[in-house]
Design an enzyme around this catalytic site. Structure first.
Site, PDB file in Angstrom:
ATOM      1  N   GLU A 299     103.817   1.235  76.245  1.00 57.16           N
ATOM      2  CA  GLU A 299     102.952   0.857  77.367  1.00 57.16           C
ATOM      3  C   GLU A 299     101.598   0.419  76.848  1.00 57.16           C
ATOM      4  OE1 GLU A 299     102.221   3.777  80.358  1.00 57.16           O
ATOM      5  OE2 GLU A 299     104.293   4.440  80.405  1.00 57.16           O
TER       6      GLU A 299
ATOM      7  N   GLU B 117     106.033  10.500  79.228  1.00 52.66           N
ATOM      8  CA  GLU B 117     104.818  11.225  78.851  1.00 52.66           C
ATOM      9  C   GLU B 117     104.920  12.733  79.091  1.00 52.66           C
ATOM     10  OE1 GLU B 117     101.409   9.224  80.584  1.00 52.66           O
ATOM     11  OE2 GLU B 117     101.529   7.658  79.070  1.00 52.66           O
TER      12      GLU B 117
HETATM   13  C1  GLA Z   1     100.789   6.207  81.878  1.00 54.44           C
HETATM   14  C2  GLA Z   1     102.137   6.310  82.575  1.00 54.44           C
HETATM   15  C3  GLA Z   1     102.481   5.114  83.396  1.00 54.44           C
HETATM   16  C4  GLA Z   1     101.271   4.641  84.168  1.00 54.44           C
HETATM   17  C5  GLA Z   1     100.161   4.341  83.204  1.00 54.44           C
HETATM   18  C6  GLA Z   1      98.924   3.792  83.881  1.00 54.44           C
HETATM   19  O1  GLA Z   1     100.862   5.675  80.627  1.00 54.44           O
HETATM   20  O2  GLA Z   1     103.190   6.556  81.674  1.00 54.44           O
HETATM   21  O3  GLA Z   1     103.519   5.477  84.279  1.00 54.44           O
HETATM   22  O4  GLA Z   1     100.884   5.622  85.065  1.00 54.44           O
HETATM   23  O5  GLA Z   1      99.789   5.525  82.558  1.00 54.44           O
HETATM   24  O6  GLA Z   1      97.908   3.490  82.978  1.00 54.44           O
END
Ligand code: GLA
Ligand code: GLA
Length: 683
Positions: A310, A156
């Site tokens: 994710e 991210e």
């Molecule tokens: C983000 C991060 C993950 C985690 C999630 C939790 O997407 O990339 O590492 O922290 O949020 O929702």
């Protein structure tokens, strides 16, 4: 032509998640149990190593990969595929202390202490060297490992740094872009408030103004992100050339222009946390916004499937309240991604950490540590569904409608003091224009303005405020050649530097294409409405009376005709919605932000007039969408019910196979509350 697989030779939908054996080395019994549970859950991919830098390099230059060797080997033996992450998302404490320059500087000029994650300086040569070294070691060590299937580069990427190094890079970026300070001062309209500079070295982005600088700083930051990501990928590409590289995006996060970043990764991956709440009366509206994002993500790389990197199998700990995902809701959310072309869905996280700020975030494996949980069972069931859905591999979504979603247009719009009168105004209008298509099962590709849209039948460009060079010309050619274009309020206000077009809006020649002049714009309070009447009720399905909300532009016809006019206020009688025949095509203009009912009627009429393809014949009930994927021989229709009630969908004359239930289907399908149905038939 069928799409290639995400993982070469791996003929399954990807289903897995982030897993952190690095945090569990003191618990060998847990690791052994996890291996069993991962198998039992039916997961086939596991993402390792995210944020694991200190587990590789506890002290500077002292490397330890034993734990990862063991994890890779055991997952490989079990036939799992590993998505291996580079660890740069979180830097080690020792590194922050030894090399302060790697820590970001805030806009106020303060260097951050070592804290959190996703906060390293992309310009720092030290950080770049450290990243190159660890990435090279990982690539060298695992090149050829049978489990290594994909690189997940960092995590991210986002944010900005205002250190001296970044400032110098910004100045160089501007020098390359403008060549002279005169050109820059003109582009930034810098005589305003005496912003003009006489040397590039005088420029300091911390000041935040002028607006033109902020716009360029967004562009620069995006460029730095891309450069840093490419830097990270260099050793990976060199040493493991066949392994695809990606990074995880964050939906329509405003800071990054993901359309441009996508050009540098092999596949597009998203992190999606919509927090669907079954009790929310706005669930369907919310779901349509996610579909819009999915259509954007799929269309970023039309020749390669995208994936969810994710999502949460249950709660997100950072949401208040931390609502449990109601039974069925997780499946519905995942099927929605598949319906829009994803080739798999992965989770944050496979196992809940014992400590840390995410110990209560949803996970496949709970602290209880066994398979007897509701969430675990839901994942097992979903894996069974995914087995049945391997028939989707290689299928494509075909759309006749293109929407333009352009981060630079959004930046220009949001940076311009005045026009934005509601939160999230750019996305909200895009989503409002998209919902009528969603509700009718009409496929849409969402593209940046740089992409070729000439092959579509209908082009919708919500609030295309800032125009990049060449876009207006391509729109003109599109319409002249027979395309249908729908534009809205706040179209073509500014050039690429966010300077207003002169000589009457919409600028860049689009005034002629739309056949009108936009003189003024009235912006309404949240609770205000303005009555509008249709000139010929029923035309394009418009009701006799409709409403505007938030934006009412006052336009003058110059060849266009009014489909609807304002019925109140001093601009009563002025057009609110227009149509203009241009060349062999048509151009529509929404001077008013029509209420949802008005938009639904207008697009309903347009879809019918243009006879646009729909995923299914017949009318869909409210809150239900239909989305379609196709192979050469078959089509697959997903019916998704985003309501708390059963819904009936009439299938018309077509006969289908119900893929998940494995039975023939004809006549009417009843979807349970929050239910999904996947239908297959020969084309
Ligand atoms: C983000 C991060 C993950 C985690 C999630 C939790 O997407 O990339 O590492 O922290 O949020 O929702
Ligand atoms: C103040 C300032 C002007 C201008 C206006 C705008 O009055 O003196 O320069 O910024 O506000 O409303």
């Amino acid at each position: 032509m069928s799409l290639p697989r995400i993982l070469h030779g791996f003929d399954r939908l990807l289903h897995g998640g982030d897993y952190n054996p690095d945090q569990w080395q003191r618990y060998p019994e847990v690791l052994a149990e996890d291996a069993r549970l991962i198998e039992l859950a039916g997961l086939n991919v596991v993402a390792l190593g995210i944020f694991a830098w200190t587990s590789y390099e506890k002290r500077e230059g002292v490397f330890e990969f034993g734990w990862l060797d063991r994890a890779m080997d055991s997952l490989g033996r079990a036939g799992k595929k590993v998505i291996l992450s580079t660890p740069s998302g979180a830097k080690p404490v020792w590194m922050s202390l030894a090399y302060p320059e790697i820590r970001r500087v805030t806009r106020e000029g303060l260097r951050e202490p070592h804290t959190g994650r996703h906060n390293h300086c992309w310009s720092s040569p030290v950080f770049r060297a450290k990243v190159a070294l660890i990435n090279r070691k990982l690539a060298e060590r695992y090149a050829g490992h049978p489990a290594l299937a994909m690189w997940h580069v960092s995590n991210e990427y986002a944010g900005k740094c205002y250190c001296e190094l970044c400032r110098t890079e910004f100045q160089r970026f501007l020098q390359r872009k403008y060549g002279s300070v005169e050109a820059l001062n003109h582009a930034w309209w810098a005589d305003f408030w005496s912003y003009g500079v006489s040397e590039f070295s005088e420029i300091d982005p911390r000041g935040g103004l002028p607006e033109g600088m902020q716009l360029d700083h967004h562009r620069f930051n995006n460029q730095q992100l891309i450069e840093f990501m490419r830097w990270e990928m260099q050793p990976l590409r060199e040493l493991t050339p066949g392994i695809p590289c990606t990074t995880n995006f964050m939906g329509t996060h405003g800071g990054n222009d993901y359309s441009s970043i996508a050009e540098h990764v092999d596949l597009v991956a998203d992190d999606q946390y919509p927090g669907y709440d079954a009790a929310d009366p706005e669930l369907a509206r919310h779901a349509a916004a996610v579909s819009f994002k999915d259509d954007l993500y799929r269309a970023m790389k039309p020749d390669r499937p995208w994936m969810l990197m994710e999502s949460s199998p249950d709660v997100q700990n950072w949401r208040k309240p931390m609502r449990l995902k109601r039974p069925g809701l997780h499946r519905l959310e995942m099927m929605q991604a598949l319906a829009h072309g994803a080739e798999g869905t992965c989770y944050f996280q496979v196992r809940k950490g014992r400590g840390g700020s995410e110990k209560y975030h949803g996970a496949v494996i709970d602290h209880a540590g066994h398979e007897g949980t509701r969430v675990f069972r839901s994942i097992v069931e979903l894996s069974h569904d995914y087995e049945k859905l391997t028939v989707l591999l290689g299928t494509r979504v075909r759309a006749e409608v293109a929407f333009l979603y352009d981060w630079e247009a959004r930046w220009g719009f949001e940076l311009s003091s005045g026009p934005v009168n509601h939160d999230n105004a750019y996305d909200r209008v895009s989503q409002a224009h998209y919902r009528p298509f969603w509700a009718r099962g009409v496929a849409v590709d969402v593209l940046s303005s740089e992409r070729d849209f000439s092959g579509y039948r209908l082009l919708v460009t919500p609030q295309l405020f800032l125009l990049k060079p060449g876009v207006a010309e391509r729109i003109r050619e599109f319409v002249a050649a027979g395309g249908v274009w729908v534009a809205t309020h706040y179209t073509a206000y500014c050039d690429e530097f966010n300077r207003s077009f002169l000589g009457g809006l919409p600028g860049a020649g689009l005034r002629g294409v739309l056949g009108l002049w936009n003189e003024e714009v009235d912006s309404l309070h949240e609770s205000m409405r303005r009555r509008i009447t249709a000139v010929r009720p029923g035309e394009y399905d418009l009701p006799a009376e409709l409403y505007a909300e938030s934006v009412c532009e006052i336009v003058h016809l110059e060849g266009a005709r009014a489909l609807a006019v304002y019925a109140e206020d001093f601009y009563a009688g002025h057009p609110a919605l227009t149509q203009h025949a241009f060349g062999r095509g048509q151009a529509f203009y929404h001077a008013a932000r029509l209420s949802d009912l008005g938009l639904d009627a207008f697009y309903g009429g347009l879809v019918r007039e243009l006879a646009l393809e729909r995923s299914i014949d017949g009318v869909l009930p409210p809150g239900v969408t239909a989305q379609r994927r196709r192979s050469e021989q078959d089509e697959f229709v997903f019916l998704l019910n985003f309501t708390q009630h059963p819904a009936q969908v009439a299938l018309g004359a077509a006969r289908y196979d119900n893929v998940l239930e494995q039975r023939p289907e004809a006549g009417t399908v009843t979807l349970p509350a929050l239910g999904v149905c996947v239908l297959q038939r020969r084309r």
